[in-house]
Design an enzyme around this catalytic site. Structure first.
Site, PDB file in Angstrom:
ATOM      1  N   LYS A 142     -13.555  25.083  18.705  1.00 57.15           N
ATOM      2  CA  LYS A 142     -12.361  25.596  19.368  1.00 57.15           C
ATOM      3  C   LYS A 142     -11.281  26.042  18.390  1.00 57.15           C
ATOM      4  CE  LYS A 142     -13.042  22.983  23.650  1.00 57.15           C
ATOM      5  NZ  LYS A 142     -14.423  22.607  23.364  1.00 57.15           N
ATOM      6  N   GLU A 167      -3.401  20.632  22.005  1.00 58.22           N
ATOM      7  CA  GLU A 167      -2.814  21.759  22.719  1.00 58.22           C
ATOM      8  C   GLU A 167      -1.616  21.288  23.532  1.00 58.22           C
ATOM      9  OE1 GLU A 167      -5.694  23.536  25.254  1.00 58.22           O
ATOM     10  OE2 GLU A 167      -6.755  24.556  23.632  1.00 58.22           O
ATOM     11  N   HIS A 193     -10.762  16.806  33.856  1.00 58.35           N
ATOM     12  CA  HIS A 193     -11.119  18.071  33.187  1.00 58.35           C
ATOM     13  C   HIS A 193     -12.527  18.551  33.519  1.00 58.35           C
ATOM     14  CE1 HIS A 193      -7.416  17.447  31.012  1.00 58.35           C
ATOM     15  NE2 HIS A 193      -7.865  16.301  30.528  1.00 58.35           N
ATOM     16  N   ARG A 233     -22.826  30.808  27.030  1.00 54.61           N
ATOM     17  CA  ARG A 233     -24.000  30.475  27.843  1.00 54.61           C
ATOM     18  C   ARG A 233     -23.711  30.856  29.281  1.00 54.61           C
ATOM     19  NH1 ARG A 233     -21.642  26.319  30.495  1.00 54.61           N
ATOM     20  NH2 ARG A 233     -20.350  24.844  29.346  1.00 54.61           N
TER      21      ARG A 233
END
Length: 618
Positions: free
Chosen positions: A116, A200, A235, A297
């Site tokens: 990430k 984040e 999440h 994917r």
């Protein structure tokens, strides 16, 4: 076009890929662990080969065994599905080096988007807006805590190699940061073999918007519009839909264009998804939507995109992997209607969403909508793998019609004795705020009391169960039973410690639904929920033990022990953590007291119902 294909996965995605491939005349090879020897994907395949023991680390994650299986069975290509090795660039390269066709993006593209922190840097260079945060190399706990403070709470800790809701924690208070960081790193190491994290800024009123991409080896990268995946728990996506409600054509054009730029930056081939986080406090605006990550994917939620575009993404994958061009141009794609998908999990919301395992003695998902599953009645839900057992998809001319279609599917669903989240999904998808598209990623947490009501069966439930007990063996709809259906005048029932004798002459109301009586119990299916009534006065099974016993709710591994024998603890305090079905589950004190017994140790494997600890009231 390839003639044979090995699917390096299991469950519903293996079945999904197989259906399209076999319809195209492609011979399909399944791989399976010892635990999956009788699984549906094995039964569907033209040929199947065992690749190891039940743990995925010894079977589905063994790339060398999968490649060897492809060679042994003469498969020309490998489709990885999602999860497991689907985003493993080294495995993709090994497949190619073995002379096989890899049904997925190039290894370099996977590497570019796999971590990430690196992906965000690349996206910023490509002109794709990214969320504020920390992506530095210094991974010390002190530095991360300092950076979290600089960003400002709440913050989100994310494993750089994470996905599927794993390796992520929201932290609201600095005092909770160290424990959350430890948990993320532990889960990331277990699931991905990489404990590096990024931080984040937590976006207020966040909505999860993602764009479906597709590319070919001829330089084309296009989008198939967006999906909204804002309904999440821990999440993990729960309900997804397409298109995103409230998305204007102008915002859609800008967000989808940014996603295409992201794909072009890594010369993307095949199916992929660019995920964005939106600050929806003032609606969906392009200047408040930021890149989060790219999944290289096929996504779990790809059916909703297929439903609104009429495209079979698996067919496109197989064609692109065979060197063909994308079958359609961007201007030939359009949105038709609305689609919504709910993930049916083998878990019990009433017990904190603990996974449920065992044999599916009764399994009926109805015949409405689009059902994607990897199990049938009589199959076993294993503790070794992800607890998702089906995807329930409804399409409508508009969003209201799609929601009603999903509600109809959930309302008629019957699963026993494995517990599911069907009733929870029904309440969520029909909640007034969801129907009005008042969405963000905290929707489930904010409405938990509505979605998981703390109440037992109603009088009508008891009365309906009694009517089932005296009905003819052939199951009938529950509404409208004849009051003289049997000579018995009363029925003794028990449910979780409560007993009632229902006088059939006093029955005034029964519920529409279904159910059965096996001689020992009545199981009632209403609104997606299965409710068990014992046909005795002994009482039903208790819920949480009232004596302070902390037992393992499922087989698993103890990953941390947070107390010692003799410690004073408070109600709700975490005592230990159990890892099972790829997720961590904290076991807490039922009340204030003292740890009088402790049988758990870090790293220990435990079986269901094992006594791990005991708390005594002072």
């Amino acid at each position: 076009m390839m003639k044979s294909l090995l699917i390096a996965n299991r469950g519903e995605i293996a079945c999904r890929v197989m259906r399209t491939a076999q319809a195209m005349g492609i011979r399909c090879v399944a791989v399976y662990s010892e635990a999956d020897a009788k699984a549906l994907h094995v039964r569907m395949a033209d040929e199947a080969i065992c690749i190891g023991p039940a743990p995925s680390s010894e079977s589905y994650l063994k790339g060398d065994k999968i490649i060897a299986a492809a060679k042994e069975t003469g498969a020309e290509a490998i489709h990885p599905g999602y999860g497991f090795l689907s985003e493993n660039a080294d495995f993709a390269q090994a497949v190619i080096d073995a002379g096989l066709i890899w049904v997925g993006p190039k290894p370099d593209s996977i590497r570019a988007m796999g971590l990430k922190d690196a992906a965000k840097k690349l996206m910023a260079e490509a002109g794709v807006p990214v969320t504020p945060g920390y992506m530095g190399d210094d991974q010390s706990a002190d530095t991360l805590a300092k950076e979290a403070g600089a960003i400002g709470y709440p913050v989100l800790i994310k494993a750089v190699a994470g996905g599927g809701g794993k390796g992520m924690r929201k932290v609201d208070d600095p005092k909770d940061f160290a424990n959350a960081l430890e948990s993320v790193k532990r889960e990331a190491t277990s699931s991905f073999g990489n404990d590096v994290v990024i931080l984040e800024k937590w976006i207020e009123s966040p909505r999860h918007i993602e764009v479906q991409l597709f590319g070919d080896s001829h330089g084309t990268v296009l989008h198939l519009f967006e999906r909204d995946c804002s309904l999440q728990r821990r999440h993990q996506k729960v309900i997804e839909e397409a298109p995103a409600p409230g998305m204007s054509e102008e915002t859609r054009a800008e967000v989808c264009a940014a996603a295409v730029r992201a794909g072009e930056a890594v010369n993307y081939e095949g199916a992929g998804t660019v995920e964005f986080i939106a600050d929806a406090s003032e609606g969906l605006r392009a200047d408040r939507i930021w890149f989060m990550e790219m999944n290289t994917r096929l996504q779990v939620e790809h059916p909703v995109t297929e439903e609104i575009t009429g495209v079979d993404l698996v067919e496109w994958q197989l064609r692109a992997a065979s060197g063909e061009k994308v079958p359609m141009a961007q201007d030939e794609l359009s949105i038709d209607g609305h689609a919504i998908e709910a993930r049916l999990y083998a878990e019990d919301p009433a017990t904190g969403f603990l996974p449920s395992t065992g044999k599916l003695d009764h399994f009926d998902l109805g015949d409405e909508g689009r059902i994607e599953t990897g199990v049938e009645e009589g199959d076993v839900i294993s503790p070794h793998y992800d607890p998702m057992i089906a995807k329930l998809v409804a399409w409508g001319e508009d969003r209201d019609e799609a929601i009603q279609g999903l509600a109809d599917i959930l309302d008629d669903l019957e699963v026993w004795p494995v517990r599911t989240n069907a009733a929870f999904l029904l309440r969520a998808s029909t909640h007034p705020d969801f129907v009005d598209a008042k969405l963000d990623t905290s929707f489930i947490a904010d409405h938990e009391d509505d979605l998981i009501p703390d109440e037992g069966p109603s009088d009508a439930h008891w009365q309906t169960a009694a009517m089932i007990a005296v009905a003819e063996p052939d199951p009938q709809p529950l509404a409208g039973f004849r009051m003289n259906a049997a000579p018995r005048t009363s029925v003794a029932l028990a449910h979780k410690g409560e007993t009632r004798t229902v006088d059939l002459a006093d029955v005034e109301d029964t519920l529409a639904g279904a159910g059965f009586d096996d001689g020992e119990r009545v199981v009632l299916f209403v609104g997606g929920e299965a409710t068990e009534f014992s046909l005795s006065t002994r009482g039903g099974a208790a819920g949480a033990a009232g004596d302070g016993a902390i037992v393992a709710p499922m087989p698993g591994k103890v990953t941390s022990v947070d107390v010692s024998q003799g410690d004073k603890v408070a109600a709700g305090q975490r005592l230990l953590t159990l890892e099972a079905m790829k997720m961590e589950h904290g076991l807490t004190a039922p009340f204030d007291g003292v740890v009088s017994e402790l049988n758990a140790s870090e790293g220990a494997q435990v079986q269901v119902d094992a006594l791990l600890a005991k708390v005594e009231k002072e």
